[in-house]
Design a protein around this motif. Structure first.
Motif: not given
Length: 323
Positions: A164-165, A293, A296-299, A167-168
């Motif tokens: 889920r982290y 980045k 990928l999301k920051k989490e 990017e779509e």
């Protein structure tokens, strides 16, 4: 190893003591001899290993990699991904297209990260320089540690189910299938490709090698004995995490860092602490995180950096105890 490179030591001695006329017992002689010998030794090993790995790499295409790993889960596929990573060129500039290509082909996220962790950490250039400077034992330790780190880091990311982290848009991209010419290459063409690999990589890293060896040579000749052992030795429990803390945000060419490490180890810095520093600079460099980045999301980036950093710290402590 010393016997194999005896001719290079003879050249270094000849140039230092006879051609340059430097007295053997001086600090300057120790530095100059170290620099000449290490530069020659590194370039010999670098050329041989890059040729061998580049030749092998002509049989490993992105399509084959994705086909082997696509949709596969389990520790053995993390190991396969890490092993492929050791013979695959990877740098921050190629991280995004590689990541997208793997995800689009159905390679599980954790397996993809096993590849991404190991690929910059273990490569033929780093292995050659490590072997030339620290010897075969330290090189084997570094390679095995890099592979284990890739397997463990990728497995943990897969276990935590962090898809889920990502990017779509990554899941919506369709990477075009490329017809590979590598399947049809002759032995002569593969050798030519390997030779071009030697010219390309040596052409890009030679200046870093010389700068790194020169800095290491100065430290080798002039730094007081035992200074690092006193402040960053095995008895200092915070030495390893401190080395990793410095290394994570740092960006430096690994070719230039290894000769400096060799000299620091010679002055008393433990091998485990040294390898932890090198791994942190190589595996989780700040520029690579900035580029990742984009996909990928920051989490996920924070979790990735934390897992790898903690694994490197554990590795550093373990080898400080064992060696």
């Amino acid at each position: 190893m010393a016997d194999i490179f005896y001719p290079l030591q003879w050249i270094a001695d000849k140039l230092t003591y006879e051609v340059f006329g430097i007295a053997p017992t001086t600090h300057l002689a120790a530095s100059v001899n170290f620099i000449i010998y290490d530069v020659l030794k590194i370039f010999v090993l670098l050329s041989v290993m890059i040729f061998a790995i580049s030749y092998l790499r002509t049989y490993i295409t992105p399509e084959k990699t994705r086909k082997v790993l696509g949709g596969k889960k389990g520790l053995r596929y993390h190991l396969i991904a890490s092993l492929i990573g050791t013979v695959s060129p990877f740098c921050s500039c190629s991280s995004v297209p590689l990541f997208i290509g793997f995800v689009e082909a159905g390679v599980p996220l954790g397996v993809t990260f096993s590849f991404l962790i190991t690929s910059p950490l273990v490569n033929e250039a780093a292995v050659a320089v490590l072997w030339a400077t620290l010897g075969l034992k330290a090189t084997v330790i570094y390679v095995v540690s890099g592979i284990v780190l890739g397997v463990f880091g990728g497995y943990m990311i897969g276990f935590l189910k962090l898809e889920r982290y990502v990017e779509e848009f990554v899941y919506k991209i369709k990477v075009g299938k490329q017809a590979s010419e590598q399947e049809k290459m002759t032995v002569k063409e593969r050798a030519r490709t390997a030779f071009e690999g030697v010219k390309d990589i040596v052409g890009r890293v030679w200046i870093y090698v010389i700068i790194g060896v020169s800095i290491g040579g100065i430290f080798h000749g002039y730094a007081p004995e035992g200074i690092l052992e006193k402040y960053a030795g095995k008895d200092n429990l915070l030495a390893v995490p401190f080395a990793v803390l410095i290394g994570v945000p740092l960006y430096s060419n690994v070719m230039g860092m290894i000769p400096i490490m060799e000299s620091l180890i010679g002055k008393g810095l433990p091998i485990g602490t040294s390898l932890a520093f090198l791994m942190s600079v190589t595996a989780v460099s700040l520029p690579e995180m900035v580029i990742l980045k984009k996909v990928l999301k920051k989490e996920l980036i924070a979790i990735f950096v934390s897992i790898v950093a903690l694994s490197i710290i554990f590795t550093g402590y373990m080898f400080n105890i064992l060696l």
